[in-house]
Each structure stands twice: as C-alpha cells, then as structure tokens.
Design an enzyme around this catalytic site. Structure first.
Site, PDB file in Angstrom:
ATOM      1  N   SER A  95      -7.501   1.390   0.806  1.00  0.00           N
ATOM      2  CA  SER A  95      -7.959   0.234   1.601  1.00  0.00           C
ATOM      3  C   SER A  95      -9.284   0.554   2.459  1.00  0.00           C
ATOM      4  O   SER A  95     -10.123   0.725   1.760  1.00  0.00           O
ATOM      5  CB  SER A  95      -6.569   0.099   2.628  1.00  0.00           C
ATOM      6  N   ASP A 209      -2.104  -8.828  -3.711  1.00  0.00           N
ATOM      7  CA  ASP A 209      -2.246  -8.307  -2.241  1.00  0.00           C
ATOM      8  C   ASP A 209      -2.486  -9.420  -1.215  1.00  0.00           C
ATOM      9  O   ASP A 209      -2.983 -10.596  -1.223  1.00  0.00           O
ATOM     10  CB  ASP A 209      -3.694  -7.810  -2.326  1.00  0.00           C
ATOM     11  N   HIS A 264       0.064  -5.042  -0.140  1.00  0.00           N
ATOM     12  CA  HIS A 264      -1.059  -4.346   0.343  1.00  0.00           C
ATOM     13  C   HIS A 264      -0.163  -2.908   0.924  1.00  0.00           C
ATOM     14  O   HIS A 264      -0.870  -1.748   0.609  1.00  0.00           O
ATOM     15  CB  HIS A 264      -1.999  -4.890   1.457  1.00  0.00           C
TER      16      HIS A 264
END
Ligand code: NAG
Ligand code: NAG
Ligand code: NAG
Length: 289
Positions: A95, A209, A264
């Site tokens: 991320s 996501d 995510h």
C-alpha cells in the site's frame, strides 16, 4: 590446492544456505505488526532468513501524519544502520509502503535485489475510498486543499494525491510522488539508474480493491488527464518517456505484474496467502552470493 577446494566448499555451503534478507514496509494507518503474519510465513518457508519489518515513528499515527519525505528518510536511516542488510536484500512494500520502498531505493541507492510492491499507489490515488481510512477531519483537507503547502507538510496521503483535473498543480506542488516518478522538468538520473539496477520489479494490485483508486495504481497506471479512465501503460508519459526506467525494465523482462483478488486490508493476510506463496515467494527464494 586442498586449501582452495576447502575454500570453495565453504563458500558453496555458506552461499547456498543464506537466504537474502527481506525488508517489509507496512501501509498507512498501520504499524509494523501488520506485516507479522507475512513475516511468519516467510520465516517458515525460508528457514534461517533475516526478515525485518520497518516501523515508521510511533506506528499507525505517524504513518499518515509524517510527510513521505520524512518517512523515506527514516526508512533509509533504519535500513542503512542494520548490519544484516549490508550485503543486499529483497524489499517488499504494501500500500503506501510501496512508494516509501521505491522512494528509498531511488533516493538512498539501497542494495535491493528484487523490489516487490503489493497493492501499491505508484501512480497516486484520487477519490474518496482511500480517505475513508483517515480520521474525518482530514478528508476535506485533502479533497479541497491537497496541494496547499500546510497540507503537503502534514498528511502523507496528500503527497500522492493525483487529481486528474489538476495535473499541473500535482506535478509542481505535490511534494513526493512527482519527484520519485521523475515527472519534473529536470529528471533525477540517479533515480532511474537505481531502478535499473534491480533484478526484478514486481507489482500487484487487487481487482476488488475497495480502497486504492484507481486500483491499477498498484501496477503503475493512473487516470488519464481530465478523466476517470485509467491510462494504458504505453500511453502514459511514465512509459513513453521511460522516466524511471519502467519501459527499459519491461523490455529486459524484469517487470512483473500480478492480479490478486482480495480486499485491500487482507493483502498481507490469510485470505491472500496462497496468492503470495504462488506468485511472490519465488522472487524471495534467493540467496546471497
Ligand atoms: C525455493 O527454490 C527451491 C529450488 O528451486 C525449491 O526447491 C523450493 O521449494 C523453493 N522454496 C519456496 C518456499 O518456494
Ligand atoms: C537526485 O537525488 C539524489 C538523492 O535524493 C540527490 O542527492 C540529488 O541531489 C538529486 N539530483 C538532482 C539533479 O536533483
Ligand atoms: C498498448 O498496450 C496494450 C495493453 O498492454 C496493448 O494491447 C496494445 O497493443 C499496446 N499498444 C501499442 C501501440 O503498443
């Protein structure tokens, strides 16, 4: 002669048994502990391996309240001070950690063998989903004032807020991403040279996501100018002008992308375990020579 054979023997034994260390960099609103589960799988799969998970400041809060310039400096200081990493390592960022890892590699010329990013934000983020992770009072600051200096200096996510309707302001006033993506008038050739030293650059994104927008930012694709359509690689300036060497890496067969299928927050966790072992672990299965 005997001594030489002995030396060769020892060298072979040592080099074949020492896995290259791994450095992990966590995402936003998280601390180093978020990578513990993944670190555990790595230690089981590669016995004796040195795995370290870098903590930025005090953890979750500093991950969004420190500008990325500072986070990268902190990351480099940690890594350069760790004697286990002197001979080189594989680097994995998740991320927001994707661009901390890449920024550190570019700026600090770290001895990275393979760079791996999971659901990263290489071509920035834009849109509400990503901000849901932040405390409410910060959201409007970003949607309205992302490119104002005080915001740039305070909230990490502003440093990779890429507004397709304000790309000029993004390029000139966003403090971090346009720099490490070499989008300024004067390119930093060191950044490109450092990327081209990689053995492999591996990027993943998830097709479900719900946080990173656009999802394809994970594989270095962003919105086309003045649109919410994702620009293809070969149409983007990053590729046509080979700003940080992605096209060269691609042509050399050193660029890999994979599509996962998890939320995510689950990317470094159990729901993604099989995907990671199948696609990512092969890039970590190497030894120091
Ligand atoms: C690492 O590679 C070796 C040799 O190809 C293979 O036998 C082993 O299963 C691999 N380990 C992992 C965890 O993928
Ligand atoms: C390129 O980046 C390095 C590392 O951050 C820095 O020391 C150097 O001054 C930069 N060069 C240019 C031309 O901006
Ligand atoms: C651009 O990339 C797309 C998808 O990777 C590919 O289908 C297309 O043929 C490419 N176009 C050119 C002009 O190379």
């Amino acid at each position: 002669m005997i001594r030489l054979v002995f030396l060769l023997f020892i060298t072979t034994v040592i080099s074949s048994s020492v896995y290259r260390p791994i450095v992990l960099m966590h995402g936003i609103i998280a601390s180093a502990h978020d990578m513990d589960e993944l670190a555990g799988w790595l230690r089981t799969s590669f016995p004796g391996i040195y795995v370290t998970s870098i903590e930025i400041g005090n953890g979750a809060e500093d991950s969004f309240l420190w500008p990325l310039e500072k986070q990268v400096e902190h990351f480099c200081r940690h890594v350069l001070a760790d004697e286990h990493l002197r001979q080189g390592f594989n680097l994995l960022g998740y991320s927001q950690g994707s661009i901390i890892a890449r920024g550190a590699l570019e700026r600090c010329s770290l001895p990275v063998h393979n760079l791996i990013t999971l659901s990263g934000v290489h071509q920035g983020v834009f849109g509400v989903p990503y901000l849901i992770m932040l405390p409410a009072q910060f959201r409007e600051l970003i949607t309205k004032y992302a490119y104002e200096k005080p915001v740039q200096n305070t909230i990490s996510a502003a440093n990779y807020w890429r507004d397709p309707d304000r790309l000029k302001r993004y390029t000139s006033e966003c403090h971090f991403l346009p720099d490490i993506n070499n989008e300024h008038e004067v390119r930093n050739e060191t950044y490109r040279a450092n990327m081209l030293k990689l053995n492999a650059f591996v990027m993943t994104y998830s097709d479900i996501d719900e946080i990173v927008a656009p999802r394809h930012s994970g594989i270095f694709m962003g919105y086309a100018p003045n649109s919410l359509h994702v620009e293809t690689w070969n149409n983007s300036r990053q590729f046509t002008e080979d700003l940080i060497g992605l096209r060269t890496l691609f042509e050399q067969g050193k660029l890999y992308t994979f599509t996962s299928h998890v939320k995510h927050q689950d990317v470094p966790h159990k729901p993604n375990k099989d995907f990671l072992i199948k696609n990512i672990f092969p890039f970590l299965n190497n030894t120091l020579s």
